[in-house]
Scaffold this motif. Structure first.
Motif, PDB file in Angstrom:
ATOM      1  N   LEU A 183      -2.897  10.298   5.743  1.00 20.70           N
ATOM      2  CA  LEU A 183      -2.637   8.987   6.332  1.00 20.70           C
ATOM      3  C   LEU A 183      -3.949   8.244   6.558  1.00 20.70           C
ATOM      4  O   LEU A 183      -4.935   8.818   7.023  1.00 20.70           O
ATOM      5  N   ASP A 200      -2.253   2.333   6.060  1.00 21.02           N
ATOM      6  CA  ASP A 200      -0.847   2.742   5.911  1.00 21.02           C
ATOM      7  C   ASP A 200      -0.027   2.512   7.166  1.00 21.02           C
ATOM      8  O   ASP A 200       1.216   2.577   7.113  1.00 21.02           O
ATOM      9  N   ARG A 202       3.077   0.003   7.450  1.00 21.55           N
ATOM     10  CA  ARG A 202       4.209   0.395   6.591  1.00 21.55           C
ATOM     11  C   ARG A 202       4.901   1.634   7.144  1.00 21.55           C
ATOM     12  O   ARG A 202       6.138   1.720   7.136  1.00 21.55           O
ATOM     13  N   VAL A 255       0.993  10.852   3.740  1.00 22.98           N
ATOM     14  CA  VAL A 255       1.879   9.837   3.188  1.00 22.98           C
ATOM     15  C   VAL A 255       2.124  10.150   1.716  1.00 22.98           C
ATOM     16  O   VAL A 255       1.263  10.714   1.034  1.00 22.98           O
ATOM     17  N   ILE A 270       3.004   8.212  -1.794  1.00 27.23           N
ATOM     18  CA  ILE A 270       2.999   6.905  -2.442  1.00 27.23           C
ATOM     19  C   ILE A 270       3.688   7.056  -3.801  1.00 27.23           C
ATOM     20  O   ILE A 270       3.280   7.899  -4.614  1.00 27.23           O
ATOM     21  N   LEU A 322       5.139   2.863  -0.312  1.00 27.21           N
ATOM     22  CA  LEU A 322       5.264   4.024   0.565  1.00 27.21           C
ATOM     23  C   LEU A 322       6.591   4.717   0.302  1.00 27.21           C
ATOM     24  O   LEU A 322       7.653   4.118   0.464  1.00 27.21           O
TER      25      LEU A 322
END
Length: 392
Positions: free
Chosen positions: A29, A33, A36, A81, A83, A89
């Motif tokens: 992270l 980010d 989102r 996260v 992607i 995301l």
């Protein structure tokens, strides 16, 4: 096999490097980010169809506090996260770092929090991909105490051990109608209390004979209960954990800082602490719960030594009753289940999966035998993400 020591070297846990696949990439992270991730969190866990800028900003700021700026942590975040190939995301996995100890050896632990995927961009790959990448890190054990049924479906094939008793929540009802009114008001804050409260009081007056006071007569007049503050709780809790082979290792003021963060939680009222003592002043147990008059008390932590769980639980219930709470709820533990059965008006429900994963045989055995301190402060239910309504 012998327990591998991790005492040598720096405490920092290396975050997994960026991992690319046909389904997208997973990386730590980053600050860019946060908005989102916050918007996805509110849509998934707060059912917000129309997101307010204030709610997103407040959630993002809180996520920064616990995932990007925790005290003493440097380098990339342990949260991850996903992607997707289009650059959007796809998912998020909240991870908090902690330490455990087993037979004198320090172990690096990952406490898993929210696991979520965007149904508009994900095709079922984000959750498993995030967990697989997490497992490639340098943690010795992975744990969660709040997994929903979807997360359970992902984690069980990955050799997580389920602790069934810890998956249950318990509720002790003091005043049934007032408790129902408190639950309705929490779900719909706009409901005027002038409509709910008078009827609740009238019903509870009629039901008083059935429910009565939840306070149990003490088995010993030599036992007494006293309130304490956060500093006293942080000082004394670790001394009550020697009964566990696998227990947390808090160093350098970590526990006081953790309690400061836990006190930021707002949904259930302020955080209260108390202890149970014998006639010599020796502590037998302690507790911490959120609560306020007219609300439902929410247990954060309870711990006792030896056979003193009953007296400690009595102190917790008495403190919530004296505060004016209409009931109390919390996570179960195998060590005080027998005492809970002794209370009237106690109900149990599924409250969230508690699971542990480790490649170390001794850790696996400790978990299998229930010889682990888990939940409460060694989980993520103390965070505002577990209950608070952001942006209000």
């Amino acid at each position: 096999m012998p327990l591998v020591s991790t005492n040598a070297g720096p405490e920092k846990v290396a975050s997994p490097s960026v991992l690319d696949s046909q389904h997208g990439s997973v990386r730590p992270l980053a600050a860019e980010d946060l908005e989102r991730v916050a918007a996805l969190f509110l849509a998934k866990f707060r059912r917000r169809r129309h997101l307010r800028d204030r709610a997103v900003a407040e959630t993002a700021a809180y996520m920064r506090e616990i995932y990007l700026d925790p005290a003493g942590q440097s380098g990339p975040s342990n949260a991850l996260v996903q992607i997707n190939p289009q650059g959007d995301l796809g998912g998020f996995l909240g991870v908090l770092k902690a330490r455990y100890e087993l037979n004198g050896t320090t172990l690096k632990a990952a406490i898993i929090g929210p696991l979520m995927a965007d149904p508009g961009t994900d095709h079922g790959s984000a959750g498993p991909q995030l967990l697989r990448v997490l497992h490639q890190g340098e943690f010795d054990l992975y744990l969660t105490d709040s997994a929903n049924r979807v997360s359970l479906a992902f984690a069980r094939p990955m050799k997580y051990q389920l602790l069934p008793v810890h998956c249950l929540g318990w509720t002790c009802i003091f005043r049934p109608a007032a408790m129902a009114a408190a639950m309705l008001h929490r779900r719909w804050p706009g409901l005027p209390r002038l409509i709910l409260d008078p009827g609740a009081r009238a019903f509870d007056a009629l039901a008083k004979r059935r429910f009565g006071s939840p306070i149990q007569p003490s088995s010993s007049h030599r036992v007494h209960h006293e309130p304490m503050d956060a500093a006293q709780f942080a000082e004394r809790l670790p001394g009550l954990l020697s009964d566990y082979a696998l227990r947390p290792r808090w160093e350098n003021g970590e526990l006081p800082r953790l309690l400061t963060l836990a006190a930021e939680k707002r949904a259930d009222g302020p955080l209260h602490f108390g202890g149970t003592y014998d006639e010599t002043g020796k502590m037998l147990g302690c507790h911490a719960f959120y609560g306020q008059a007219g609300g439902i008390a929410n247990l954060l932590q309870i711990q006792a030594s030896g056979s003193h769980w009953g007296a400690t639980l009595d102190g917790l219930v008495a403190a919530a009753w004296d505060l004016g709470c209409v009931g109390i709820t919390g996570q179960t533990q195998s060590r005080f289940m027998p005492q809970l059965f002794g209370y009237r008006n106690v109900f149990f429900r599924y409250a969230g999966g508690t699971m542990v994963r480790s490649r170390i045989a001794e850790v696996t055995e400790a978990v299998r035998s229930g010889d682990i301190f888990i939940g409460g402060l060694m989980g993520d239910r103390w965070t505002r993400l577990s209950s608070d309504d952001f942006g209000h």
